[in-house]
Structures are given as C-alpha cells and as structure tokens.
Design a protein around this motif. Structure first.
Motif, PDB file in Angstrom:
ATOM      1  N   GLN A 347       0.811  -1.237   0.000  1.00 17.78           N
ATOM      2  CA  GLN A 347       0.000   0.000   0.000  1.00 17.78           C
ATOM      3  C   GLN A 347       0.835   1.273   0.000  1.00 17.78           C
ATOM      4  O   GLN A 347       0.300   2.349  -0.213  1.00 17.78           O
ATOM      5  N   VAL A 348       2.152   1.161   0.224  1.00 20.32           N
ATOM      6  CA  VAL A 348       2.976   2.384   0.226  1.00 20.32           C
ATOM      7  C   VAL A 348       4.186   2.351  -0.713  1.00 20.32           C
ATOM      8  O   VAL A 348       4.990   3.281  -0.706  1.00 20.32           O
ATOM      9  N   THR A 349       4.291   1.340  -1.550  1.00 21.56           N
ATOM     10  CA  THR A 349       5.488   1.267  -2.413  1.00 21.56           C
ATOM     11  C   THR A 349       5.682   2.505  -3.277  1.00 21.56           C
ATOM     12  O   THR A 349       6.799   2.898  -3.568  1.00 21.56           O
ATOM     13  N   ALA A 350       4.568   3.133  -3.678  1.00 21.62           N
ATOM     14  CA  ALA A 350       4.691   4.267  -4.614  1.00 21.62           C
ATOM     15  C   ALA A 350       5.092   5.562  -3.914  1.00 21.62           C
ATOM     16  O   ALA A 350       5.319   6.575  -4.559  1.00 21.62           O
ATOM     17  N   VAL A 351       5.210   5.528  -2.589  1.00 23.55           N
ATOM     18  CA  VAL A 351       5.434   6.787  -1.872  1.00 23.55           C
ATOM     19  C   VAL A 351       6.857   7.324  -2.096  1.00 23.55           C
ATOM     20  O   VAL A 351       7.802   6.552  -2.287  1.00 23.55           O
ATOM     21  N   ASN A 352       6.970   8.652  -2.110  1.00 21.25           N
ATOM     22  CA  ASN A 352       8.295   9.275  -2.161  1.00 21.25           C
ATOM     23  C   ASN A 352       8.769   9.376  -0.698  1.00 21.25           C
ATOM     24  O   ASN A 352       8.491  10.340   0.003  1.00 21.25           O
ATOM     25  N   SER A 353       9.462   8.308  -0.257  1.00 24.66           N
ATOM     26  CA  SER A 353       9.750   8.201   1.174  1.00 24.66           C
ATOM     27  C   SER A 353      10.691   9.295   1.648  1.00 24.66           C
ATOM     28  O   SER A 353      10.563   9.811   2.759  1.00 24.66           O
ATOM     29  N   LYS A 354      11.627   9.686   0.788  1.00 27.55           N
ATOM     30  CA  LYS A 354      12.568  10.733   1.195  1.00 27.55           C
ATOM     31  C   LYS A 354      11.818  12.041   1.486  1.00 27.55           C
ATOM     32  O   LYS A 354      12.100  12.738   2.458  1.00 27.55           O
ATOM     33  N   TYR A 355      10.849  12.322   0.628  1.00 26.79           N
ATOM     34  CA  TYR A 355      10.060  13.548   0.811  1.00 26.79           C
ATOM     35  C   TYR A 355       9.316  13.514   2.143  1.00 26.79           C
ATOM     36  O   TYR A 355       9.310  14.480   2.895  1.00 26.79           O
ATOM     37  N   VAL A 356       8.698  12.357   2.443  1.00 27.18           N
ATOM     38  CA  VAL A 356       7.922  12.272   3.693  1.00 27.18           C
ATOM     39  C   VAL A 356       8.842  12.408   4.909  1.00 27.18           C
ATOM     40  O   VAL A 356       8.532  13.133   5.861  1.00 27.18           O
ATOM     41  N   ILE A 357       9.994  11.755   4.853  1.00 28.91           N
ATOM     42  CA  ILE A 357      10.941  11.864   5.976  1.00 28.91           C
ATOM     43  C   ILE A 357      11.388  13.326   6.127  1.00 28.91           C
ATOM     44  O   ILE A 357      11.435  13.867   7.236  1.00 28.91           O
ATOM     45  N   ASP A 358      11.667  13.973   4.992  1.00 29.87           N
ATOM     46  CA  ASP A 358      12.039  15.399   5.035  1.00 29.87           C
ATOM     47  C   ASP A 358      10.946  16.221   5.688  1.00 29.87           C
ATOM     48  O   ASP A 358      11.212  17.118   6.488  1.00 29.87           O
ATOM     49  N   CYS A 359       9.703  15.935   5.322  1.00 28.83           N
ATOM     50  CA  CYS A 359       8.581  16.690   5.912  1.00 28.83           C
ATOM     51  C   CYS A 359       8.528  16.468   7.417  1.00 28.83           C
ATOM     52  O   CYS A 359       8.307  17.413   8.177  1.00 28.83           O
ATOM     53  N   LEU A 360       8.737  15.232   7.847  1.00 26.41           N
ATOM     54  CA  LEU A 360       8.677  14.946   9.286  1.00 26.41           C
ATOM     55  C   LEU A 360       9.801  15.676  10.022  1.00 26.41           C
ATOM     56  O   LEU A 360       9.630  16.139  11.151  1.00 26.41           O
ATOM     57  N   ILE A 361      10.928  15.802   9.353  1.00 26.51           N
ATOM     58  CA  ILE A 361      12.037  16.548   9.962  1.00 26.51           C
ATOM     59  C   ILE A 361      11.669  18.034  10.036  1.00 26.51           C
ATOM     60  O   ILE A 361      11.782  18.671  11.076  1.00 26.51           O
ATOM     61  N   HIS A 362      11.189  18.552   8.916  1.00 26.84           N
ATOM     62  CA  HIS A 362      10.853  19.975   8.879  1.00 26.84           C
ATOM     63  C   HIS A 362       9.717  20.330   9.824  1.00 26.84           C
ATOM     64  O   HIS A 362       9.640  21.438  10.338  1.00 26.84           O
ATOM     65  N   ASP A 363       8.806  19.410  10.008  1.00 20.36           N
ATOM     66  CA  ASP A 363       7.691  19.693  10.913  1.00 20.36           C
ATOM     67  C   ASP A 363       8.088  19.551  12.376  1.00 20.36           C
ATOM     68  O   ASP A 363       7.271  19.775  13.263  1.00 20.36           O
ATOM     69  N   GLY A 364       9.308  19.160  12.617  1.00 19.86           N
ATOM     70  CA  GLY A 364       9.778  19.081  13.996  1.00 19.86           C
ATOM     71  C   GLY A 364       9.388  17.783  14.680  1.00 19.86           C
ATOM     72  O   GLY A 364       9.443  17.694  15.901  1.00 19.86           O
ATOM     73  N   TYR A 365       8.981  16.783  13.907  1.00 24.22           N
ATOM     74  CA  TYR A 365       8.673  15.487  14.512  1.00 24.22           C
ATOM     75  C   TYR A 365       9.939  14.723  14.888  1.00 24.22           C
ATOM     76  O   TYR A 365      10.071  14.199  15.973  1.00 24.22           O
TER      77      TYR A 365
END
Ligand SMILES: Nc1ncnc2c1ncn2[C@@H]1O[C@H](COP(=O)(O)OP(=O)(O)OP(=O)(O)O)[C@@H](O)[C@H]1O
Ligand SMILES: [Mg+2]
Length: 391
Positions: A347-365
């Motif tokens: 269900q998540v193979t198509a995800v741009n994982s680097k982008y999501v990890i970057d977002c989590l970093i930027h959001d302060g998670y």
C-alpha cells in the motif's frame, strides 16, 4: 501566552540566532529561514522587525491564506500601502502628500483605499512586475527587508490547485525579483515557513529556482539559556512557585529538546498542577504528575499543530508517515533499512519516502541522530504520538 507569537517583553532573546541572521543580511543575501514548526521563527522575525539594526526597515507579510500568485502579490502590495508601514518609511523619506499619492498611484489598474486594493477591472491580476514597479519607487538609503512568512504554503497550494507549470512560473517570478540588480541594492527578502521549501522544490524538481537563497536556521536553546528561560516564564506568572536548580534540570531533562514552546507547555502544566494542589516548591514527583497531565484531554491542543501538519500530505504519504512514527514511538529510533522495509509494503510502495521523511524533519517530529537513525525531537512528542495519534 503559549501558542501566540511572542512579542516585545514576552520575547526571550535568542542572540546567537539573531546575530547569525544579521550577519547574513549584512552580506546582502536573500534568506531562507528553515526551522521546524513551533520553533519560534515568527517570534524571532517579528522582533527583528520591532527593533531592527540601523539602516534596515522591515515589512512583514504572512501569506499563508494566499492560494494564487495574484493573492500573494495583493497581500504584499496591500501591506506596502498600509499606513503603519508608510509611517515607518516616512521616518526615512519625509514623503510629502504628492510623493505618497504618486507611490500609491504607480500601479496601473488599481486604486487603494483604507479598505484595501480595488481593481478597475476583474481581469486585472497582480504579478511580481507590479511589486517591482512599486519597489522601484521607494528611494531610501536603508535596506528594506521583506519578510514572507509561510511562503512554502503558497507554493504548495499553487501547485496543488493549478499544477506544476503554475508553480514554476510563480517561483521564476520571485526569482526575477531576487536577481534584479536595481532592486538588489535596496531590497532583501527573508522567506520562512514550516514546510521545508527545499524538500518541496526538490520534489517538484525546481531546486535550481531557489538556489540563490541562503539557508539559515534557529537552534534550540543551550542548557544555560534553557534554565534562564524557565525563570523568564516563571517571572511572568502571578503565581509564586519556586524552582530549585535541581528541579529546573529535572524539568529540562523531561523536555530534552530545548525549544521555548516545549519548555513552556510543560511549565504551564506544572503551574496548574502546583496551584491546584497548593504546592509552592514542586519536587520531582510533582513534575512527573504535571508531565503526565500534559497528555490528558484538556492539554492535548498543545499538540494539535503536529497532527494538522500531516493532514496536508497525500493519503499514501500520511499512511507511510504514520507507519514510520508508530515504529519510532515503539522502538525509540528507526534505521534507513527499516524505513526501506516499511516502504516495501504494497500500500505504500509508490510513496516518495525521502520527501515524507524530510517533511517529518521539517515539521519538527523527528531528527537524524549521529548514527544516521531517526528519533522523535522530544520525548514529549513521542509520548503524545504513542498514546493518541497512532492508528
Ligand atoms: N523567543 C521566544 N520567546 C518566548 N517564547 C517563544 C519564543 N520563541 C518561541 N516561543 C514560544 O513558542 C511558540 C511558537 O513560536 P512561533 O509562533 O514564533 O513559532 P513558529 O516557528 O513561527 O511556529 P509555526 O511554524 O507554527 O508558525 C510561541 O507561541 C511561544 O510560546
Ligand atoms: Mg510562524
């Protein structure tokens, strides 16, 4: 008040970060202030605006609600016309009535009244060229710093609603302003916001359009400053609660990531706990209780920001983000290998994982540890995620 932009006497100075920004501005650079959500970007910039160094004047713009190029430039132009800014400019220019009228009349097809900008025809839309016309008119020897807060939100909305071409056009327009030699002499921009502009433009393949911007950031307080910050907040309170040095360290240990917001929400809970239980000098047990209270229903709004940030991601990105955060909440850290394994699931193979990890970093998670693994920025956030946000 916790959660509001900290202004004037409520602002705890962050000298090192401020000085770093001034150094970059003195070099003549346009800045991109990248720091996670709730770290204190707006507070810091608004306080630079309140008390700028000599030879600078600020115009602050919050553009979060703008979803088109037109609305974006309308917001900035309207702020340029507003009396508060004109007064500030007047200090330098001594503009007389005619000069002011000339300034206001310099853009064709629009009129300005106290209610805002009126357009002579519905087709008239504003672009970077209109802003340039206006900025060309300003003749001051001071540098004008135009702060654009929540800039990445606008780019994201334009991209979502009007597509890639529109996003590219928007950024090229901005870039034209940054690279205009005549404007360069008198204008500098500071862009900021809570979505990582760099990861967003990278995802959109438009990185070269923002490569003239110089990155700056805001750091956590060091231990001494964090201890001072506890006193700073405590002094503002009407309640007489005293913290011994040991207890202050105990509090900081709970917070772990010394950002004012986190320290403040814990102190607020401590104050409530102490007042309700008639405690003047809290001990570690009281601090534990107050910490626990943070995750009770009445206090959960302090964490809403984080939950809301994830909602802007695409569905598959949200699913992936949840899986990663759930894993970290249960295991403390996550390795790149494990992230890769999570991504293998159908269900998540198509995800741009680097982008999501970057977002989590930027959001302060999360942040990247020295061992190249990822961890929650604060145990408080980890606790909250583990209890309430995981699905
Ligand atoms: N220098 C400071 N002095 C006192 N409090 C601060 C300071 N910086 C941040 N805070 C606290 O943190 C909260 C968040 O600050 P601010 O809104 O400036 O952050 P931000 O990075 O702009 O957040 P967002 O990304 O949500 O816009 C403030 O409401 C305040 O409680
Ligand atoms: Mg802000």
């Amino acid at each position: 008040m916790t959660g509001q932009v900290a202004f004037g006497k409520n602002y705890f100075p962050r000298e090192k970060d401020e000085k770093r920004i001034w150094r970059r501005l003195n070099h003549g650079s346009h800045l991109l202030l990248l720091a996670p959500r709730r770290v204190g970007k707006t507070s810091l910039l608004r306080n630079l605006e309140l008390a700028p160094n000599d030879n600078y004047v600020f115009l602050y713009n919050i553009v979060q609600s703008c979803s088109t190029v037109h609305e974006y430039y309308e917001r900035i132009i309207e702020n340029l016309f507003k009396s508060e800014f004109i007064n500030r400019l007047n200090k330098f220019t001594n503009w007389r009535k005619e000069a002011l009228a000339d300034f206001r009349g310099s853009i064709k097809g629009i009129n300005f009244s106290e209610a805002g900008i009126e357009f002579e025809s519905q087709e008239r839309t504003l672009t970077h060229k209109d802003l340039k016309t206006l900025l060309d008119k300003i003749q001051i020897k001071e540098k004008l710093i135009i702060v654009i807060d929540e800039f990445p939100d606008v780019l994201e909305k334009i991209h979502r609603e009007q597509g890639h071409g529109a996003a590219e056009l928007f950024l090229s327009g901005c870039r034209e302003l940054w690279q205009d030699p005549a404007l360069d002499q008198k204008i500098q921009f500071i862009f900021t916001g809570s979505i990582g502009l760099d990861s967003l433009v990278h995802k959109l393949n438009l990185s070269d359009l923002i490569n003239v911007l110089i990155n700056v950031t805001i750091n956590p307080l060091n231990e001494d400053k964090a201890l001072e910050f506890i006193d700073f907040i405590n002094k503002k309170s009407d309640e007489e609660i005293t913290f011994s040095e040991e207890i202050k360290s105990y509090i900081l240990n709970k917070v772990s990531w010394y950002m004012p917001y986190y320290i403040e929400i814990l102190l607020l809970s401590i104050e409530d706990y102490c007042c309700e239980n008639e405690i003047i000098e809290p001990n570690p047990h009281d601090i534990d209780k107050a910490y626990e209270q943070l995750f009770s229903q009445n206090y959960l709004t302090s964490f809403n920001h984080w939950a809301e940030r994830l909602e802007r991601l695409e569905k598959i990105e949200i699913t992936f983000a949840h899986q990663v955060l759930n894993y970290i909440a249960a295991n403390k850290t996550i390795s790149p290998q494990k992230i890769h394994n999570i991504k293998e699931a159908p269900q998540v193979t198509a995800v741009n994982s680097k982008y999501v990890i970057d977002c989590l970093i930027h959001d302060g998670y999360i942040f990247e540890t020295e061992d190249k693994e990822y961890q929650f920025t604060s145990p408080m956030l980890k606790e909250w995620w583990g209890r309430y946000a995981s699905i």
